[in-house]
Structure formats: C-alpha cells, structure tokens
Design an enzyme around this catalytic site. Structure first.
Site, mmCIF file in Angstrom:
data_model
loop_
_atom_site.group_PDB
_atom_site.id
_atom_site.type_symbol
_atom_site.label_atom_id
_atom_site.label_comp_id
_atom_site.label_asym_id
_atom_site.label_seq_id
_atom_site.Cartn_x
_atom_site.Cartn_y
_atom_site.Cartn_z
ATOM 1 N N ASP A 96 -30.052 107.472 49.638
ATOM 2 C CA ASP A 96 -29.078 107.304 48.551
ATOM 3 C C ASP A 96 -28.104 108.484 48.508
ATOM 4 O OD1 ASP A 96 -29.751 109.216 46.371
ATOM 5 O OD2 ASP A 96 -31.651 108.123 46.311
HETATM 6 N N1 URA Z 1 -36.197 107.421 47.754
HETATM 7 C C1 URA Z 1 -35.116 107.640 46.981
HETATM 8 O O1 URA Z 1 -35.229 107.685 45.769
HETATM 9 N N2 URA Z 1 -33.932 107.818 47.579
HETATM 10 C C2 URA Z 1 -33.771 107.791 48.918
HETATM 11 O O2 URA Z 1 -32.654 107.969 49.414
HETATM 12 C C3 URA Z 1 -34.904 107.558 49.705
HETATM 13 C C4 URA Z 1 -36.109 107.374 49.101
#
Ligand code: URA
Length: 231
Positions: A96
C-alpha cells in the site's frame, strides 16, 4: 499475454474477456486459446511480441508510491523508480502507498503467479512500528488469527523486536495477501501502525538495498521461487 509482459496472468484474463485481444485479426474472448509463433496476436490493435528474456528485480519501495503501472490520481508510481531499465516490468503483488520495502517486479507471468497465488502460501515478513502496549495477550491474538473484514486471518508468526513503554517494533510473518492485512490485523488488537516495511517475501530478503533503489535478483533467487512446488 503474460509471457509477453503485457500484464499479469490475472489481468491478462480480464483483457481477453474485455474483448481487447485479436488473433489473426479475429476478436478472441476465449480464455486458454492456444497460439503458435505463426499467429498474430494484438491487444487494442497493437501487435504483441513475445519477449523471451525474463527480468526479475527487487525494489525498496518508499512511502508515497503506488504499486500500479499508472495512477488515475496522478500519484507517483513504482514505475517512476525503475526508469533505468529498458524493459517494461510489472509490480508482482502490491504494497500500500504508506508501506515501504520489498517489492518484486518482473515481466515473467509464471514468476508473478508463483509469488501472488494464495495456494503457494509464500511467507511475507513485515517490520511494524506500533503504538500501544505490546502485551503478550495481543501478540498471542495476532498469532492465532484475528477477524478482519468478517474473516479470520490464518495463524501468523509474531516476534517483538523492540519494546518501549507505549510502542513496539514487531516482526509479523503472514502468507495471505489480503488488502492492508497487517494494518487491519494490528488495528484488530488495538495497535496503531506508525510505520510498516516489508523485509522479505518468499525467502527473498530486502537486506540493505537503499530506499528507492532496485537490484536484479540472482539466478539462485529466481530458481528458488520458480522451483517451488505446487501445493
Ligand atoms: N499489509 C498492509 O497493511 N499493507 C501492505 O502494503 C502489505 C501488508
């Protein structure tokens, strides 16, 4: 289409079902259609060439970059960080925008499939800076599985790397890849995530690769992923 680096296998299926593919000038919407090197395949009118050489890289993604090829909102994408390689590579899975760390990129659909298909159950390890008290009870809950979006997470491996009075650094290893999973797992036990970094995936380790930089995977690293057996 995935072998030609047009898109991941899953995205390629969408492209076919959307009627964007022609084989020898005829629209083709049937998944699994076989072609040979004598057939002419096009996507949106552009002829697809099979790129036989495969590229595999790992990028240390900084916060603020999205893991898509282009972004409707005009935010920076990970593609902006790999302009110094002549091949078009695609992100393998997602991180993310607020998460940094190990992101694999490749033009090999089989590699993408090995890494991203849930049936391969590849471990992903995250370092998580949380505010809140890392009570053994909360850690145990994270390990046993918590409910996020109405479904329980699989058991996770959780270690406390560092422990202050009101914050902690955790190492969390999961093999699922649900949307914002680590953030949601932490929220479920009352931790606020202050920073999140992926440090390994499928046995590949980020190590000291500088933030925003990429490197090629070596042959052993690629073989270790491609050689993983189907479970
Ligand atoms: N978990 C998350 O909250 N974000 C990510 O990018 C990957 C795993």
């Amino acid at each position: 289409l995935a072998m030609a680096g047009v898109a991941s296998r899953r995205a390629a299926e969408e492209i076919i079902l959307d009627g964007r593919v022609c084989v020898n000038g005829e629209k083709c919407t049937t998944l699994g259609t076989k072609v040979t090197e004598n057939d002419i395949v096009s996507v949106d009118g552009e002829i697809v060439n099979i790129e036989t050489k495969k590229y595999y890289i790992m990028l240390n993604k900084p916060v603020g970059y999205v893991t898509t090829v282009s972004d409707e909102e005009g935010r920076p994408t990970v593609m902006d960080l790999v302009t110094d390689i002549s091949k078009r590579l695609y992100p393998v899975g997602r991180l993310d925008i607020n998460t940094e760390g190990l992101l694999l990129m490749s033009n090999d659909g089989d590699f993408t499939y090995k890494i991203t298909h849930p049936k391969h159950k590849l471990d992903k390890t995250y370092e998580v800076w949380v505010s809140g008290n890392a009570q053994p009870n909360a850690i145990k809950k994270l390990e046993q599985g918590v409910y996020i979006d109405g479904k329980k997470t699989y058991p996770a491996k959780v270690d406390v790397i560092d422990h202050m009075q009101k914050s902690a650094v955790l190492s969390i290893t999961i093999h699922e890849g649900r949307n914002r999973q680590v953030r949601k797992m932490c929220a479920a036990v009352g931790f606020k995530v202050m920073a999140l970094k992926r440090v390994s995936e499928g046995g590949l380790i980020l190590g000291n690769l500088p933030l925003g930089k990429w490197r090629h995977l070596n042959d052993n690293e690629v073989k270790a992923i491609l050689g993983k057996s189907e479970k």
